[in-house]
Design a protein around this motif. Structure first.
Motif, PDB file in Angstrom:
ATOM      1  N   ASN A  70      19.218  86.021  99.655  1.00 55.90           N
ATOM      2  CA  ASN A  70      18.539  84.838  99.118  1.00 55.90           C
ATOM      3  C   ASN A  70      18.157  83.919 100.282  1.00 55.90           C
ATOM      4  O   ASN A  70      18.951  83.055 100.683  1.00 55.90           O
ATOM      5  CB  ASN A  70      19.458  84.115  98.129  1.00 55.90           C
ATOM      6  N   PRO A  71      16.948  84.066 100.826  1.00 60.15           N
ATOM      7  CA  PRO A  71      16.533  83.265 101.986  1.00 60.15           C
ATOM      8  C   PRO A  71      16.511  81.764 101.700  1.00 60.15           C
ATOM      9  O   PRO A  71      16.853  80.961 102.579  1.00 60.15           O
ATOM     10  CB  PRO A  71      15.121  83.783 102.291  1.00 60.15           C
ATOM     11  N   GLN A  72      16.132  81.371 100.493  1.00 62.75           N
ATOM     12  CA  GLN A  72      16.084  79.943 100.170  1.00 62.75           C
ATOM     13  C   GLN A  72      17.477  79.331 100.187  1.00 62.75           C
ATOM     14  O   GLN A  72      17.689  78.235 100.727  1.00 62.75           O
ATOM     15  CB  GLN A  72      15.440  79.727  98.802  1.00 62.75           C
ATOM     16  N   LEU A  73      18.442  80.047  99.615  1.00 61.35           N
ATOM     17  CA  LEU A  73      19.825  79.572  99.641  1.00 61.35           C
ATOM     18  C   LEU A  73      20.316  79.485 101.076  1.00 61.35           C
ATOM     19  O   LEU A  73      20.966  78.499 101.459  1.00 61.35           O
ATOM     20  CB  LEU A  73      20.706  80.507  98.830  1.00 61.35           C
ATOM     21  N   ARG A  74      20.004  80.475 101.872  1.00 63.87           N
ATOM     22  CA  ARG A  74      20.454  80.467 103.268  1.00 63.87           C
ATOM     23  C   ARG A  74      19.860  79.287 104.028  1.00 63.87           C
ATOM     24  O   ARG A  74      20.568  78.617 104.787  1.00 63.87           O
ATOM     25  CB  ARG A  74      20.083  81.781 103.948  1.00 63.87           C
ATOM     26  N   ASP A 190      18.742  73.035  89.904  1.00 61.66           N
ATOM     27  CA  ASP A 190      18.184  73.604  91.127  1.00 61.66           C
ATOM     28  C   ASP A 190      19.043  73.131  92.292  1.00 61.66           C
ATOM     29  O   ASP A 190      19.193  71.910  92.510  1.00 61.66           O
ATOM     30  CB  ASP A 190      16.734  73.142  91.302  1.00 61.66           C
ATOM     31  N   LEU A 191      19.607  74.050  93.041  1.00 56.62           N
ATOM     32  CA  LEU A 191      20.490  73.674  94.142  1.00 56.62           C
ATOM     33  C   LEU A 191      19.788  72.840  95.202  1.00 56.62           C
ATOM     34  O   LEU A 191      20.437  72.084  95.929  1.00 56.62           O
ATOM     35  CB  LEU A 191      21.095  74.931  94.777  1.00 56.62           C
ATOM     36  N   GLU A 192      18.469  72.950  95.287  1.00 56.08           N
ATOM     37  CA  GLU A 192      17.729  72.143  96.255  1.00 56.08           C
ATOM     38  C   GLU A 192      17.874  70.647  95.971  1.00 56.08           C
ATOM     39  O   GLU A 192      17.657  69.815  96.863  1.00 56.08           O
ATOM     40  CB  GLU A 192      16.249  72.531  96.243  1.00 56.08           C
ATOM     41  N   LYS A 193      18.239  70.300  94.750  1.00 53.51           N
ATOM     42  CA  LYS A 193      18.436  68.892  94.386  1.00 53.51           C
ATOM     43  C   LYS A 193      19.592  68.262  95.159  1.00 53.51           C
ATOM     44  O   LYS A 193      19.698  67.029  95.247  1.00 53.51           O
ATOM     45  CB  LYS A 193      18.703  68.759  92.885  1.00 53.51           C
ATOM     46  N   LEU A 194      20.449  69.085  95.730  1.00 49.17           N
ATOM     47  CA  LEU A 194      21.548  68.556  96.534  1.00 49.17           C
ATOM     48  C   LEU A 194      21.025  67.752  97.721  1.00 49.17           C
ATOM     49  O   LEU A 194      21.672  66.813  98.179  1.00 49.17           O
ATOM     50  CB  LEU A 194      22.447  69.696  97.027  1.00 49.17           C
ATOM     51  N   ARG A 195      19.844  68.107  98.204  1.00 52.30           N
ATOM     52  CA  ARG A 195      19.262  67.392  99.341  1.00 52.30           C
ATOM     53  C   ARG A 195      19.005  65.927  99.003  1.00 52.30           C
ATOM     54  O   ARG A 195      19.254  65.033  99.833  1.00 52.30           O
ATOM     55  CB  ARG A 195      17.944  68.052  99.756  1.00 52.30           C
TER      56      ARG A 195
END
Length: 207
Positions: A70-74, A190-195
């Motif tokens: 998973n490149p996005q997760l990485r 969406d894990l990107e929301k952590l940002r």
């Protein structure tokens, strides 16, 4: 829990508890709801060997057919500022399963350690038991409970983590409806929301 793994757990109940399929599903769901994982109920009420469960269920799951790098997760994990954050895994699976998952996702080198449910121990300790959260704090070397941040897809685990004073984020799969009662202060799909939730923990040019 993925569907393939749920099916294997149900079959384990059928085989080792001599249940029909319907009763196996009901008991599996009951134990998962009450204890956070099926093996806790199997060990507590039926004296099932957790290592046998791990061998026939988790380690037998064809994860290489399900999980891919998973490149996005990485990228997201790489963007954490390691001078401010120690990335640590906390899982109710046995260590073999936990390590297998992150290797297949291509992020095994992104974490400094793992706290897992030790299926070889005399007494199982797992989320959402407070002892599991304390174990994770000790093993990760957390400065204090208040400095622990927790992301999990289990409503039950998130409720207990927040009650333990961890800053908690409930991850709800996009295909699932949001819970009627929030499990914690933060909820994302969406894990990107952590940002945006915690920009202070990301490198300045990536948050």
């Amino acid at each position: 829990m993925c569907l393939a793994n749920a099916d294997r757990v149900d079959k384990f109940f059928v085989q080792h508890l001599s249940l029909d399929a319907e009763d196996a599903v009901m008991l599996h769901h009951r134990y998962y709801k009450e204890y956070g994982l099926a093996i806790e109920g199997l060990t507590r009420h039926h004296k099932i060997d957790p290592l046998l469960f791990n061998k026939e269920v988790d380690d037998a799951l064809p994860l290489d057919e399900i999980l891919k790098p998973n490149p996005q997760l990485r990228r997201m994990l790489e963007d954490f500022d390691r001078s401010k954050v120690k990335l640590w895994l906390l899982t109710n699976a046995y260590v073999t399963h936990g390590n297998r998952v992150i290797k297949l996702l291509g992020v095994e080198d992104m974490f400094e350690g793992i706290t897992y449910c030790d299926y070889a121990a005399e007494k199982l300790v797992c989320k959402p038991d407070r002892e599991m959260f304390l174990k994770a704090e000790r093993e990760a070397g957390a400065p204090s409970t208040e400095e622990c941040y927790f992301v999990d897809d289990s409503h039950l685990n998130c409720r207990h983590a927040q009650a333990h004073n961890w800053t908690t984020v409930h991850f709800v799969e996009p295909i699932l409806p949001p819970p009627e009662t929030p499990a914690s202060k933060y909820q994302i799909s969406d894990l990107e929301k952590l940002r945006s939730l915690f920009p202070q923990f990301f490198k300045k040019d990536t948050a």
